[in-house]
Scaffold this motif. Sequence first.
Motif, PDB file in Angstrom:
ATOM      1  N   UNK A 174       0.791  -1.227   0.000  1.00  0.00           N
ATOM      2  CA  UNK A 174       0.000   0.000   0.000  1.00  0.00           C
ATOM      3  C   UNK A 174       0.824   1.279   0.000  1.00  0.00           C
ATOM      4  N   UNK A 175       2.150   1.155  -0.003  1.00  0.00           N
ATOM      5  CA  UNK A 175       3.013   2.341   0.100  1.00  0.00           C
ATOM      6  C   UNK A 175       2.719   3.356  -1.000  1.00  0.00           C
ATOM      7  N   UNK A 176       2.531   2.882  -2.210  1.00  0.00           N
ATOM      8  CA  UNK A 176       2.258   3.783  -3.335  1.00  0.00           C
ATOM      9  C   UNK A 176       1.073   4.678  -3.040  1.00  0.00           C
ATOM     10  N   UNK A 177      -0.028   4.095  -2.572  1.00  0.00           N
ATOM     11  CA  UNK A 177      -1.243   4.870  -2.346  1.00  0.00           C
ATOM     12  C   UNK A 177      -1.087   5.833  -1.167  1.00  0.00           C
ATOM     13  N   UNK A 178      -0.464   5.375  -0.089  1.00  0.00           N
ATOM     14  CA  UNK A 178      -0.269   6.278   1.048  1.00  0.00           C
ATOM     15  C   UNK A 178       0.540   7.501   0.651  1.00  0.00           C
ATOM     16  N   UNK A 179       1.611   7.278  -0.074  1.00  0.00           N
ATOM     17  CA  UNK A 179       2.511   8.381  -0.409  1.00  0.00           C
ATOM     18  C   UNK A 179       1.893   9.340  -1.419  1.00  0.00           C
ATOM     19  N   UNK A 180       1.184   8.816  -2.404  1.00  0.00           N
ATOM     20  CA  UNK A 180       0.590   9.710  -3.392  1.00  0.00           C
ATOM     21  C   UNK A 180      -0.522  10.546  -2.771  1.00  0.00           C
ATOM     22  N   UNK A 181      -1.325   9.945  -1.906  1.00  0.00           N
ATOM     23  CA  UNK A 181      -2.400  10.694  -1.260  1.00  0.00           C
ATOM     24  C   UNK A 181      -1.840  11.718  -0.283  1.00  0.00           C
ATOM     25  N   UNK A 182      -0.767  11.361   0.394  1.00  0.00           N
ATOM     26  CA  UNK A 182      -0.133  12.310   1.313  1.00  0.00           C
ATOM     27  C   UNK A 182       0.411  13.506   0.536  1.00  0.00           C
ATOM     28  N   UNK A 183       1.030  13.238  -0.600  1.00  0.00           N
ATOM     29  CA  UNK A 183       1.554  14.323  -1.418  1.00  0.00           C
ATOM     30  C   UNK A 183       0.466  15.160  -2.051  1.00  0.00           C
TER      31      UNK A 183
END
Length: 218
Positions: A174-183
């Motif tokens: 899930x790292x991809x989704x967490x980081x893109x949404x955070x950004x």
Amino acid sequence: MNAAKRAEIYRRLRDANPSPTTELRYATAFELLVAVVLSAQATDVGVNKATARLFPVANTPDAILALGEAGLRDYIKTIGLYQTKAKNVIGLCRQLIELHGGDVPRDREALEALPGVGRKTANVVLNTAFGEHTIAVDTHIFRVANRTGLAPGVNVRKVEDKLLKLTPDEFKRDAHHWLILHGRYVCKARKPECGRCAIVDLCDYRSKTPFDPAPVSD
């Protein structure tokens, strides 16, 4: 940034959003592939508006080929670079039928051979449709990885390689989704909203924006 701090960053992002996913709307791997191809230099909101019209009419390679390039353009003309994207989508539909029986391949090399599909798009499809531990680095993730110190790198491939190497296995899915949404919503390009950031005390960014004071009640 050490491993303990990095793990805590992901832990907090997971606590805030235990089941993250893409904001692109799709029902099948093929719909996701088309949506991601259309999303290049476009917003997810804009793509969703176009696919909300397109997918009820044509959501398979055969159905989109039946529309033809001109017909497809009518559905996606609100999206930037729609003419090139229509050509690519028609090409990838044809290739899916000729080489993969109409199915989206679960293989990086085969995905990247499709018209309009690069490494980032392949990573999104492999991760979101098939559950592979890939991390698609876009401008948001590139910024977050560098700004926070999570996985600094001079280009997107360097950042991707570092994230894959340094992200604990339990968070890779899930790292991809967490980081893109955070950004996208917190660690914004022009003015990051550090005052409401869940990882502000773990972040290495030196120019944190000031915390907005809490409103005083009467």
